[in-house]
Scaffold this motif. Structure first.
Motif, short mmCIF file in Angstrom:
data_model
loop_
_atom_site.label_atom_id
_atom_site.label_comp_id
_atom_site.label_asym_id
_atom_site.label_seq_id
_atom_site.Cartn_x
_atom_site.Cartn_y
_atom_site.Cartn_z
N THR A 162 -12.56 148.92 83.02
CA THR A 162 -12.52 150.07 83.91
C THR A 162 -13.92 150.65 84.03
OG1 THR A 162 -10.32 150.55 83.14
CG2 THR A 162 -11.44 152.30 84.29
N GLN A 169 -7.66 147.22 97.04
CA GLN A 169 -7.99 145.93 96.46
C GLN A 169 -9.45 145.60 96.77
OE1 GLN A 169 -5.47 144.17 94.84
NE2 GLN A 169 -6.91 142.64 94.14
N GLY A 228 -11.32 148.66 88.19
CA GLY A 228 -10.85 147.79 87.13
C GLY A 228 -9.61 147.03 87.55
N THR A 229 -8.99 146.38 86.60
CA THR A 229 -7.73 145.69 86.91
C THR A 229 -6.67 146.74 87.20
OG1 THR A 229 -6.99 145.67 84.61
CG2 THR A 229 -8.34 143.79 85.33
N PRO A 230 -5.59 146.37 87.89
CA PRO A 230 -4.56 147.37 88.18
C PRO A 230 -4.02 148.06 86.93
CG PRO A 230 -4.20 145.43 89.53
CD PRO A 230 -5.32 145.10 88.57
N ALA A 231 -3.88 147.34 85.82
CA ALA A 231 -3.38 147.95 84.58
C ALA A 231 -4.39 148.94 84.01
CB ALA A 231 -3.06 146.86 83.56
N GLU A 232 -5.66 148.59 84.04
CA GLU A 232 -6.69 149.48 83.52
C GLU A 232 -6.79 150.76 84.35
OE1 GLU A 232 -9.76 146.13 81.71
OE2 GLU A 232 -10.06 146.90 83.74
N ASP A 235 -12.84 140.64 95.31
CA ASP A 235 -12.68 139.57 94.31
C ASP A 235 -11.21 139.24 94.05
OD1 ASP A 235 -11.81 141.66 92.73
OD2 ASP A 235 -13.39 141.46 91.23
N HIS A 292 -9.06 140.54 91.99
CA HIS A 292 -8.54 140.86 90.65
C HIS A 292 -8.66 142.34 90.30
CE1 HIS A 292 -8.08 136.63 89.75
NE2 HIS A 292 -9.34 136.42 90.11
N ARG A 293 -9.54 143.04 91.01
CA ARG A 293 -9.79 144.44 90.67
C ARG A 293 -9.39 145.35 91.81
NH1 ARG A 293 -15.68 145.23 88.90
NH2 ARG A 293 -16.01 144.36 90.96
N VAL A 294 -9.11 146.62 91.41
CA VAL A 294 -8.78 147.66 92.40
C VAL A 294 -9.68 148.86 92.15
CG1 VAL A 294 -6.37 146.97 92.73
CG2 VAL A 294 -6.96 148.63 90.96
N THR A 295 -9.74 149.76 93.12
CA THR A 295 -10.53 150.97 92.98
C THR A 295 -9.71 152.17 93.44
OG1 THR A 295 -12.58 152.11 93.58
CG2 THR A 295 -11.62 150.68 95.25
#
Length: 137
Positions: A2, A46, A20-24, A49, A51-54
């Motif tokens: 994150t 999204q 970070g990743t959706p879980a983070e 890449d 794999h990551r979101v903001t």
């Protein structure tokens, strides 16, 4: 991982972009929300890449930022250490002075002891071997 990016703060609140990743990101937002400081947040987006979101969150500052740090402990410790050092130095000097004068003190006590013994013996009625003017020897 994150990432909190700084953006422009608004009226006593902090604004951060969480990446970070959706879980983070969900865990970070939940942490701020559960602390009762979350004011608002944007929808997750999204990143390219895949794999990551903001998310951009706005929340209350947990503690005010102080421009000046207090140095009270340092202001007390430095004079205290100085007083202890000066006291120790003076104690060492006193002990050295007493040791230097000790032979003179011991000699004076010895002379006074001899004089006291001679005066005590000569004050009695009999003469212990030393002739004195009062015994007519």
């Amino acid at each position: 991982m994150t990432h909190l990016a700084r953006t422009r703060p608004a009226s006593g609140a902090l604004v951060r972009r969480v990446v970070g990743t959706p879980a983070e990101v969900a865990a970070t937002v939940a942490l701020v929300r559960d602390s009762g400081r979350l004011l608002s947040m944007t929808r997750p987006q999204q990143l390219p890449d895949g794999h990551r979101v903001t998310v951009t969150i706005r929340f209350l500052n947990p503690r005010p930022i102080r421009a000046h740090r207090s140095r009270r402990g340092l202001a007390i410790a430095v004079p205290a250490v100085g007083v202890v050092a000066v006291t120790g130095y003076l104690a060492v000097q006193l002990v050295r002075a007493v040791i230097a004068v000790l032979p003179l003190i011991a000699g004076g006590v010895l002379v006074l002891t001899v004089i006291a013994v001679l005066l005590r013996r000569s004050s009695g009625r009999c003469c212990p071997g030393l002739h004195c003017p009062g015994c007519h020897h």
